[in-house]
Design a protein around this motif. Structure first.
Motif, short mmCIF file in Angstrom:
data_model
loop_
_atom_site.label_atom_id
_atom_site.label_comp_id
_atom_site.label_asym_id
_atom_site.label_seq_id
_atom_site.Cartn_x
_atom_site.Cartn_y
_atom_site.Cartn_z
N LYS A 118 0.86 -1.19 0.00
CA LYS A 118 0.00 0.00 0.00
C LYS A 118 0.89 1.24 0.00
N THR B 150 -2.40 -9.80 8.81
CA THR B 150 -2.10 -11.23 8.65
C THR B 150 -1.63 -11.76 9.99
N ASP C 226 -11.06 -14.76 7.48
CA ASP C 226 -11.17 -15.16 6.07
C ASP C 226 -11.51 -16.65 5.98
N GLY D 162 -6.44 -4.63 9.06
CA GLY D 162 -7.58 -5.03 8.23
C GLY D 162 -8.69 -5.67 9.05
N1 LIG Z 1 -14.10 -5.60 6.80
C1 LIG Z 1 -13.26 -6.61 7.07
N2 LIG Z 1 -13.63 -7.60 7.90
C2 LIG Z 1 -12.78 -8.62 8.20
N3 LIG Z 1 -11.54 -8.72 7.70
C3 LIG Z 1 -11.13 -7.77 6.87
C4 LIG Z 1 -11.93 -6.66 6.50
N4 LIG Z 1 -11.23 -5.87 5.66
C5 LIG Z 1 -10.03 -6.47 5.49
N5 LIG Z 1 -9.96 -7.61 6.21
C6 LIG Z 1 -8.84 -8.59 6.29
O1 LIG Z 1 -7.67 -7.94 6.70
C7 LIG Z 1 -6.55 -8.63 6.15
C8 LIG Z 1 -5.59 -7.63 5.59
O2 LIG Z 1 -5.23 -6.74 6.60
P1 LIG Z 1 -3.91 -5.92 6.54
O3 LIG Z 1 -3.79 -5.18 7.83
O4 LIG Z 1 -3.88 -5.14 5.28
O5 LIG Z 1 -2.86 -7.12 6.47
P2 LIG Z 1 -1.30 -7.15 6.08
O6 LIG Z 1 -0.80 -5.78 6.43
O7 LIG Z 1 -0.75 -8.22 6.95
O8 LIG Z 1 -1.15 -7.49 4.64
C9 LIG Z 1 -7.07 -9.60 5.11
O9 LIG Z 1 -6.96 -10.93 5.61
C10 LIG Z 1 -8.52 -9.17 4.92
O10 LIG Z 1 -9.40 -10.23 4.62
#
Ligand SMILES: Nc1ncnc2c1ncn2[C@@H]1O[C@H](COP(=O)(O)OP(=O)(O)O)[C@@H](O)[C@H]1O
Ligand SMILES: O=C(CO)[C@@H](O)[C@H](O)COP(=O)(O)O
Length: 465
Positions: free
Chosen positions: A15, A254, A297, A389
């Motif tokens: 990102k 994650t 997920d 997330g």
């Molecule tokens: N509204 C939501 N409800 C539940 N899980 C979510 C939602 N939005 C994103 N996620 C989950 O958050 C995760 C990604 O989060 P993120 O903090 O970006 O992870 P990373 O930084 O480890 O790549 C994914 O597994 C995604 O499915």
């Protein structure tokens, strides 16, 4: 307006945010996915980074940039700077046995906690190097330099000008297992113990140091974009959320992480707390679980719904899921250190065999692991902030206070790792003693009654894993 860019090259995606260096206002952003798996060729991160930068409108008007990235990943380079093999990521558990060997060989957990701030488990780079030496001796022999995801991306952005140009920062260095957060120096003896020889390691920059400038051959329209040191994603998130003394952050990405800032280094021989450094010159004691957002997920996939429906279902389920308990060790677990564990469901009866109970048990089980993390951290938080997330899930927000037994604050959903990296870039431009203060909105507060017996049922079930 002077603009800065912040990058979050995390496990699942890359990102990019572009923000006003003075106020922190968001100007534009972009993202691109990473491939799945626990070993990934770094070229995929580079491709995603370029795609995300393009989506964020490029760097032509950006004055400084910083990379935050997933911690611990082992990137091995040969003497020409070529990547030797796919990087082993923080969530790759193949080096669990190597970790046990190293802990025993160096005199046990307390010796490691004293020397490196942490007792290494499979996530730590040092254990991956031992695995390499044992299983791929030719690759180990060719390893002229070893670095981390943010070090490698920063080096690539600067034009990859020889191994001697590799840099890192205290925060990410503290996740290697061969850098001492309290002394601020590498432990060449630990590096050699793991790999059999001492490869070149990146120079550790000061918190407001400069890693170079973005290579104009790579980004012809982006002349002299200054590169801040960058850092690990959790250290960047601490900067992004504006972590204050007394705050505890729970990040549900994650990984699940629970961390606080501290003026003193930590040396936890139990291995639960990783004694990291932060990106400001202080320390960041942190507890990390392998199973967080992807538990949601996976539960959604089992039920054949999306994460929004999973949230609705979980909120329909009764608190405590009528005794249905999920232990979500879907990728093994790091805290507690059970690399070979699998997930399990306990207390299943006809009366609780419904999608709503299952969804509730998944959310509660994932949160119980993190609440155990807060207990291990041993900090009584003045503010408990949820980011990542998984914190976008309404069920997580509303159920969390009932599991943690205290109010929970959720800042406006955002990319706090990328934001923290952008703030570090703005700090480089400002050259001040502390990072610039950026305004932030009021977090949303959530409260709920604790669920009697929930944590105890989880503890009992998790003990069988
Ligand atoms: N509204 C939501 N409800 C539940 N899980 C979510 C939602 N939005 C994103 N996620 C989950 O958050 C995760 C990604 O989060 P993120 O903090 O970006 O992870 P990373 O930084 O480890 O790549 C994914 O597994 C995604 O499915
Ligand atoms: O290993 C750790 C912390 O020690 C993880 O937190 C990684 O840094 C990966 O982070 P995310 O991709 O989940 O943000």
């Amino acid at each position: 307006m002077t603009l800065v860019a912040g990058i979050d090259s995390s496990t699942q995606s890359c990102k990019v945010v572009v923000r006003d260096a003075e106020t922190g206002a968001l100007v534009r952003e972009g993202r691109a996915p990473h491939p799945p798996g626990t070993e990934v060729h770094p070229d995929h991160w580079w491709t995603a980074l370029r795609q995300a930068i393009d989506e964020a409108g490029g760097l032509a008007d950006v004055a400084a940039l910083s990379v935050g990235a997933q911690q611990h990943g082992m990137v091995c380079l040969d003497e020409d700077g070529a990547v030797i093999r796919d990087a082993l990521l923080w969530n790759d558990t193949r080096s669990a046995r190597a970790a046990e060997e190293l802990v025993a060989e160096f005199g046990g957990p307390q010796a490691w906690a004293d020397a490196a701030g942490s007792v290494p488990v499979a996530s730590f780079t040092v254990t991956k190097l031992r695995w390499l030496a044992e299983h791929e001796p030719e690759n180990a022999r060719r390893t002229a330099a070893v670095c981390l995801p943010h070090d490698w991306l920063t080096w690539r952005l600067a034009g990859a000008k020889g191994l001697g140009a590799l840099t890192t920062d205290r925060g990410d260095a503290s996740g290697t297992g061969y850098w001492s957060p309290s002394a601020g120096t590498y432990r060449a003896d630990l590096l050699k113990l793991a790999l059999g020889h001492t490869p070149l390691v990146p120079r550790v920059l000061e918190p407001v140091g400069q890693a170079g400038v973005v290579d104009s051959g790579l980004f012809p329209d982006a002349a002299s974009v200054r590169l801040a040191p960058g850092t690990g994603d959790n250290m960047a998130a601490a900067l992004g959320v504006g972590l204050r003394p007394g705050d505890v952050v729970v990040s549900i990405g994650t990984s699940g992480t629970v961390f606080a800032c501290s003026g003193t280094s930590s040396h936890d021989a139990s291995g639960a707390i990783a004694g990291f450094a932060d990106a400001t010159g202080r320390f960041l004691p942190l507890v990390c679980t392998l199973n967080a957002a992807r538990v949601l997920d996976a539960a959604a996939a089992v039920l054949g719904v999306g994460v929004a429906e999973l949230s609705d279902l979980a909120l329909q389920g009764p608190p405590g899921a009528d005794g249905l308990v999920m232990v979500p060790y879907l990728e093994g677990e790091r805290t507690p250190n059970k690399p070979d564990a699998t997930g399990s469901v306990h207390g299943l009866r006809l009366s609780n065999a419904t999608p709503a109970h299952f969804a509730r048990a998944a959310v509660e089980g994932m949160l119980c692991g993190l609440a155990d993390g807060l207990d291990a951290l041993g900090v009584e938080p003045s503010r408990l902030l949820f980011i990542g997330g998984g914190a976008r899930s309404e069920a997580v927000r509303r159920i969390a206070p009932s599991v943690f037994g205290r109010p929970v604050l959720v800042p406006e959903p955002g990319e706090y790792v990328a934001d923290g990296a952008a703030r570090q870039a703005a700090w480089l431009l400002a050259g001040t003693a502390e990072p610039p203060v950026w305004g932030s909105g009021e977090p949303e507060a959530y409260e709920a009654d604790p669920v009697p017996g929930l944590r105890a049922r989880y503890t009992e079930a998790a003990a069988t894993a």
